[in-house]
Design a protein around this motif. Sequence first.
Motif, short mmCIF file in Angstrom:
data_model
loop_
_atom_site.label_atom_id
_atom_site.label_comp_id
_atom_site.label_asym_id
_atom_site.label_seq_id
_atom_site.Cartn_x
_atom_site.Cartn_y
_atom_site.Cartn_z
N ASN A 175 0.87 -1.17 0.00
CA ASN A 175 0.00 0.00 0.00
C ASN A 175 0.91 1.22 0.00
O ASN A 175 1.49 1.58 1.03
N GLY A 176 1.08 1.80 -1.16
CA GLY A 176 2.06 2.89 -1.31
C GLY A 176 1.53 4.25 -0.90
O GLY A 176 1.52 5.18 -1.70
N MET A 177 1.09 4.37 0.34
CA MET A 177 0.58 5.67 0.82
C MET A 177 1.72 6.67 0.85
O MET A 177 1.65 7.75 0.30
N ASN A 178 2.79 6.25 1.55
CA ASN A 178 3.98 7.11 1.63
C ASN A 178 5.20 6.21 1.47
O ASN A 178 5.08 4.99 1.34
N ASN A 190 6.22 11.18 -0.86
CA ASN A 190 5.04 10.49 -0.31
C ASN A 190 3.90 10.76 -1.28
O ASN A 190 3.33 11.86 -1.27
N TYR A 191 3.58 9.79 -2.11
CA TYR A 191 2.61 10.05 -3.18
C TYR A 191 1.21 10.40 -2.66
O TYR A 191 0.43 11.02 -3.36
N MET A 192 0.92 10.02 -1.41
CA MET A 192 -0.40 10.39 -0.86
C MET A 192 -0.59 11.90 -0.82
O MET A 192 -1.71 12.40 -0.78
N ASP A 193 0.55 12.64 -0.83
CA ASP A 193 0.47 14.11 -0.79
C ASP A 193 0.07 14.71 -2.13
O ASP A 193 -0.12 15.92 -2.24
N TYR A 194 -0.01 13.87 -3.15
CA TYR A 194 -0.24 14.39 -4.50
C TYR A 194 -1.55 13.90 -5.10
O TYR A 194 -1.67 13.81 -6.32
N GLY A 195 -2.49 13.55 -4.24
CA GLY A 195 -3.75 13.07 -4.80
C GLY A 195 -4.78 12.87 -3.73
O GLY A 195 -4.50 13.00 -2.52
N ILE A 196 -5.97 12.52 -4.17
CA ILE A 196 -7.08 12.38 -3.25
C ILE A 196 -7.01 11.07 -2.46
O ILE A 196 -7.47 10.99 -1.33
N GLN A 197 -6.38 10.05 -3.06
CA GLN A 197 -6.33 8.74 -2.39
C GLN A 197 -5.27 8.69 -1.32
O GLN A 197 -4.20 9.26 -1.50
N LEU A 198 -5.55 7.93 -0.27
CA LEU A 198 -4.47 7.60 0.67
C LEU A 198 -3.87 6.26 0.23
O LEU A 198 -2.73 6.20 -0.20
N GLY A 199 -4.68 5.20 0.28
CA GLY A 199 -4.18 3.89 -0.12
C GLY A 199 -3.92 3.86 -1.62
O GLY A 199 -4.70 4.39 -2.40
N ARG A 200 -2.79 3.28 -2.00
CA ARG A 200 -2.42 3.26 -3.42
C ARG A 200 -1.88 1.88 -3.79
O ARG A 200 -1.00 1.36 -3.12
N ARG A 201 -2.39 1.32 -4.87
CA ARG A 201 -1.89 0.03 -5.35
C ARG A 201 -0.49 0.19 -5.93
O ARG A 201 -0.10 1.27 -6.36
N PHE A 202 0.23 -0.93 -6.00
CA PHE A 202 1.60 -0.95 -6.53
C PHE A 202 1.49 -1.10 -8.06
O PHE A 202 1.87 -2.12 -8.61
N ARG A 203 0.97 -0.07 -8.71
CA ARG A 203 0.70 -0.20 -10.15
C ARG A 203 1.95 -0.11 -11.01
O ARG A 203 1.97 -0.58 -12.13
N SER A 204 3.00 0.53 -10.46
CA SER A 204 4.20 0.71 -11.29
C SER A 204 4.84 -0.64 -11.63
O SER A 204 5.61 -0.74 -12.58
N LEU A 205 4.49 -1.67 -10.86
CA LEU A 205 5.03 -3.00 -11.15
C LEU A 205 4.62 -3.45 -12.56
O LEU A 205 5.36 -4.14 -13.26
N ASP A 226 -5.65 5.82 -11.03
CA ASP A 226 -6.30 4.65 -11.62
C ASP A 226 -6.74 4.88 -13.06
O ASP A 226 -6.49 4.06 -13.94
N THR A 227 -7.42 6.00 -13.32
CA THR A 227 -7.99 6.22 -14.65
C THR A 227 -7.70 7.65 -15.12
O THR A 227 -7.35 8.52 -14.31
N ALA A 228 -7.92 7.88 -16.41
CA ALA A 228 -7.71 9.22 -16.95
C ALA A 228 -8.71 10.21 -16.36
O ALA A 228 -8.40 11.39 -16.19
N SER A 229 -9.91 9.73 -16.06
CA SER A 229 -10.91 10.62 -15.47
C SER A 229 -10.34 11.23 -14.18
O SER A 229 -10.53 12.42 -13.91
N ILE A 230 -9.67 10.41 -13.41
CA ILE A 230 -9.12 10.87 -12.13
C ILE A 230 -7.86 11.71 -12.35
O ILE A 230 -7.64 12.73 -11.69
N SER A 231 -7.03 11.32 -13.32
CA SER A 231 -5.84 12.13 -13.62
C SER A 231 -6.26 13.54 -14.00
O SER A 231 -5.70 14.53 -13.50
N SER A 232 -7.26 13.64 -14.88
CA SER A 232 -7.69 14.97 -15.32
C SER A 232 -8.33 15.76 -14.17
O SER A 232 -8.20 16.98 -14.10
#
Length: 481
Positions: free
Chosen positions: A109-112, A339-354, A146-152
Amino acid sequence: MKNKIVGDMPPEEFRKSGHELIDWIADYLINIEEYPVLPNTKPGELKKRFPKNPPENGESVEEILSDIDRKIIPGVTHWNHPKFMAYFNSTSSGPGILAELLTAALNQNGMNWKSSPIAAEMEEVTLDWLRQMLDLPENFWGIIYDTASISSLHAIASAKTQVEHERKDKNLLNKLCFYFSEQAHSSIEKDALFLGIKKEHIRKIKVNKDFKMIPEVLRNQISKDIENNLIPFCVVATVGTTSTTSVDSVSKIAKICSEKNIWLHIDAAHAGIAAIVPEMRFILNGVEHADSIVVNPHKWLFMPIDISVYYTTKPNILKRTFSLIPEYLKTEQDNSAINYMDYGIQLGRRFRSLKLWFVIRYFGVKGLRSIIREHIRVGKLFEELVSNNPQFELLAPVPFSTVCFRAVPNRVISEAQLNELNERLMNEVNRTGKVFLSHTRLYNKFIIRLVVSGIRTKEEHMLEVWALLQKTLSKLIGNEY
Ligand SMILES: Cc1ncc(COP(=O)(O)O)c(C=O)c1O
């Protein structure tokens, strides 16, 4: 029924079941063309196959796996099928699937940084790889959503922060004006409404005959809004619109934005990925003047949904918008790591870069380029077939591998009948289960879209679809028109 256990599945059972599941997946991919692309089911039918109540006692994995074919597959739309040519496809490649499996196993969980040092640093590394592949300048800083809708959404929220900060006023919402072309994706408008931008200040800028935003119209609208004491704060240009993959002129739009000090976001969710092919890089010309851009590896880079990549030259503004650190999330590395949690609305973050790491390593940049090049070649071939057949017509330029077309049979029939005919044509070919095509409507014309972007899609699949379209059209014309 299995014996009662306390705790997790025993490791040996996991190993055995895991092998079985991987075998099942390998067979599924080998036999993918035997499945109907669209499942033959009606709303409500599938859920009837499942018990109303949860099982009181645990079941064996064999029992669960044996239900995949009986209960799951009948409701699956096969996005991995080579003749899934609807929407913008998202296909799972082998390495993408393996990466997802490992992601679940490692369960980061890549919160920070502290919550997962590797998720944090892998995100930096792989997003820098992708940045280089797209030939974006070094000051483009990336993050995965997660999605482009959220990125935008994060782009527009940043634009709002920027203007509030510059004007030292947090109560500008009623005056903010937002611009995008009438061909932009619906997520852009949805994001703006969600952020509280007034509907009457959302400007859908006219497009030209090639479905590209007309920069002069944008400029005039912005000037008019400024004259009326409103505040233009964000423009979204699209590289690869959803209906036709038209490409807005980023350079011209960027010039207007920089003159007026307006945030420029580029929605390149699907087509932006094509910029990894050097001869296609021109589609992002002018990006160096933009504030942000989104591309979706889950659309055209063969990663299972979901993974959307957002780059911005102003990560500090993103952080200002989203950073809120409670005591329980403070760490001793806060000043030395991202700490990627500082750059978005989500706290919990999946390990998508894998997924990026697996897929980019497995195919290599050269391999990925050659797949995309081939898609574009096959798309152009379909464009040629359509334009050389008098019973069909093209309805938009084909900059990538998405072809917008319709049948226009010899006999003179009205526009309304043409719309009805084309809708029936698409539905008929889709009903065969051999292909899935989707549609759009432009200038009130029903238009069929064929998209070549699946990792398993080859020329032969496109040719099969072409033959099916012609055969089905003959049948429809013979019967009624
Ligand atoms: C240009 C464009 N932007 C945004 C989106 C939304 O993508 P997502 O489903 O990742 O939110 C799409 C979807 O097709 C799209 O075509």
